[in-house]
Design an enzyme around this catalytic site. Structure first.
Site: not given
Length: 543
Positions: A425, A212, A293, A327
């Site tokens: 974040e 996906k 991750e 990231c």
């Protein structure tokens, strides 16, 4: 039947092409970009041997050019997840039984196809679909995915060679089986290479996969699937579906044959996955492998001995390449007071020199953020900082989504070290700077280590070697990828295995041998050549 022991030596990293004016690769890529924009693609799901079209069409538009349509993909629903699982399980026996050299050569051929005739198409679909400039696309959708494929073949061949010792009269061996069931791969928009690596690393080990991808990465994912099929990947080994995350999770995590998930995405989503899998443990054949991750709040810590130009360059590149949507992007910086004014002046000048616009103009350093949801979220942080007395905008802050999702690179100075944009974040072109007293390096180390729940990447910049050594020791658990005198981005397969711990994931290090162990289940086999025929041992004899 194996007719030999086959060797796959350590490869070299794929060279990064320059795309300099006048270069043949620049000319060819420009042609492909024009070609891609001239037609609208119809993108099906790939389930078993079928291209599945649902007529629930979703438009694919460049984030930097919302008025243009690249094509449409066919959105799926719950039944398509079931179909993908069934296809994966149906393909499993023959795929696992295929000889290692045949499996390996499929992925090596895919790497060569990307390195040659499909290179401009992988880069072009990534540039248009994900709004990456040519250099960011080249290091991602060409070089990194090529490296993942080639290095993983080498790493897996090294694992297969690892065998136990044998005593006289017996032979011991280890076989490395695929997991029992199917693997779910869930991939993000920001790296085409992650979209390629997460399903193929598991498949290389003999697993079959339900993949996906993010809706905002479908355009380049479809190109990668085309290449895998041309390379000879059998139907059903990797099944690509475009279904909502909650629906995929509902079906996969409630299936008896769920064997593992390979995930890159948000920490919150991964936490929910882990919780759901934990609740459902009683129904699975085996304990599923959970590899993720997740988020990051990546830091650059400058020491008073640092070269200000090195600091500024690390921040401009580390924070604003690909609009900060990595990231690993530098999101918080700690600058000593002795150089704060110089760093500020040069950061402001650097940001003002950056051109922003479409990917087809190769002079643009900055392009658009991925979609409206991301744009609105990032803009909210910037708008709050503009009004907050605890923050000051050094440069940037302009946002415009009339033609594309454009956000000017923005540098915020936080007046307090735990200001919201130092902690949360943001995943966009926003860098927050905190100026600390130049002689308070130890306190700065403490702030770096305790401000964020994440521990993905980080950098220390210093010319004083004792400061480097102290930061390396003190920040041992603050980053899974730690950089000295460099930006905290740009990990290369085989050179800097990537991943972090704490709130940043399971640290299973994509781009290394460590990750592949997670998709294997070892079986020890002992064969005795002259088996005993009496249960009694010598010690039991009479005197």
């Amino acid at each position: 039947m194996n007719l030999g022991y086959f060797n796959y030596p350590l490869p070299v990293n794929e060279p990064v092409l320059s795309y300099a004016p006048g270069s043949p690769e620049r000319k060819r890529l420009k042609e492909v970009l024009a070609e891609l924009k001239q037609s609208e693609v119809d993108v099906p799901m790939y389930i078993g041997n079928k291209e599945v079209r649902t007529n629930r069409k979703v438009a694919i538009r460049p984030p930097h050019e919302l008025g243009h349509t690249l094509g449409y993909f066919h959105a799926g629903e719950e039944k398509h997840v079931h179909q993908a699982i069934e296809a994966a399980l149906a393909a499993k026996e023959s795929w696992a039984a295929m000889s290692w050299e045949s499996r390996a050569n499929i992925f090596l051929r895919a790497a060569d196809l990307i390195a040659t005739k499909y290179r401009p198409y992988m880069n072009g679909t990534t540039m248009l679909g994900q709004s990456k400039n040519v250099f960011q696309a080249e290091i991602d959708s060409a070089c990194e995915i090529i490296d993942f494929l080639r290095f993983n073949v080498h790493f897996l061949s090294e694992i297969y060679r690892q065998q136990p010792i044998s005593s006289p009269g017996m032979h011991n061996r280890l076989e490395y089986r695929p997991l029992e069931g199917f693997v779910l791969a869930v991939t993000p928009f920001n790296f085409t290479a992650i979209g390629g690596n997460l399903p193929t690393s598991a498949a290389m080990c003999g697993n079959t996969v339900v993949w996906k991808c993010a809706n905002t990465q479908v355009y380049s994912a479809r190109m990668f699937m085309k290449i895998l099929k041309e390379a000879g990947l059998p139907d059903g080994v990797i099944n690509l579906i475009y279904v909502s995350g909650p629906t995929v999770g509902k079906v996969c995590f409630n299936h008896r044959d769920f064997a593992g998930v390979h995930f890159t995405g948000s920490t919150g989503v991964f936490n929910n996955m882990w919780e759901t899998i934990g609740r459902n443990m009683g129904m699975y054949r085996s304990y599923p492998r959970i590899v993720g991750e997740t988020g990051g709040k990546d830091f650059v810590l400058a020491h008073k001995s640092a070269d200000p130009d090195v600091v500024v360059t690390a921040l401009l590149r580390g924070a604003f390449e690909f609009q900060g949507q990595k990231c690993s992007a530098a999101s918080r910086a700690y600058i000593p007071s002795n150089m704060a004014e110089e760093v500020k002046k040069k950061l402001v000048a650097g940001v003002k020199s950056m051109k922003m616009g479409t990917v087809e103009d190769f002079t643009n350093f900055i392009n658009a953020v991925i979609d409206e949801k991301s744009y609105d979220s990032i803009k909210t942080y910037i708008d709050h900082a503009k009004k907050d007395p605890k923050a000051e905008i050094w440069v940037g802050g302009k946002c415009d989504k009339r033609e594309g999702y454009f956000i000017q690179p923005t540098v915020i100075e936080a007046k307090t070290p735990k200001y919201v944009t130092m902690c949360e974040e943001i995943f966009g072109p926003v860098l927050t700077v905190y100026v600390y007293p130049a002689n308070s390096f130890e306190k700065a180390l403490e702030l770096v280590d305790t401000t964020s729940p994440y521990a993905l990447t980080g950098a220390v910049i210093a010319q004083d070697r004792q400061a480097v050594e102290r930061a390396t020791e003190r920040l041992r658990h603050a980053a899974g990828n730690f950089y000295i005198n460099d930006k905290p981005t740009g990990a290369v397969v085989g050179q800097q295995p990537f991943g972090g711990a704490r709130g940043s994931g399971t640290n299973d290090k994509a781009g290394s041998i460590l990750n592949l162990y997670r998709w294997l289940s070892a079986r020890t086999i002992k064969e005795t050549f002259n088996p005993p025929t009496d249960y009694r041992y010598p010690f039991m004899g009479e005197e």
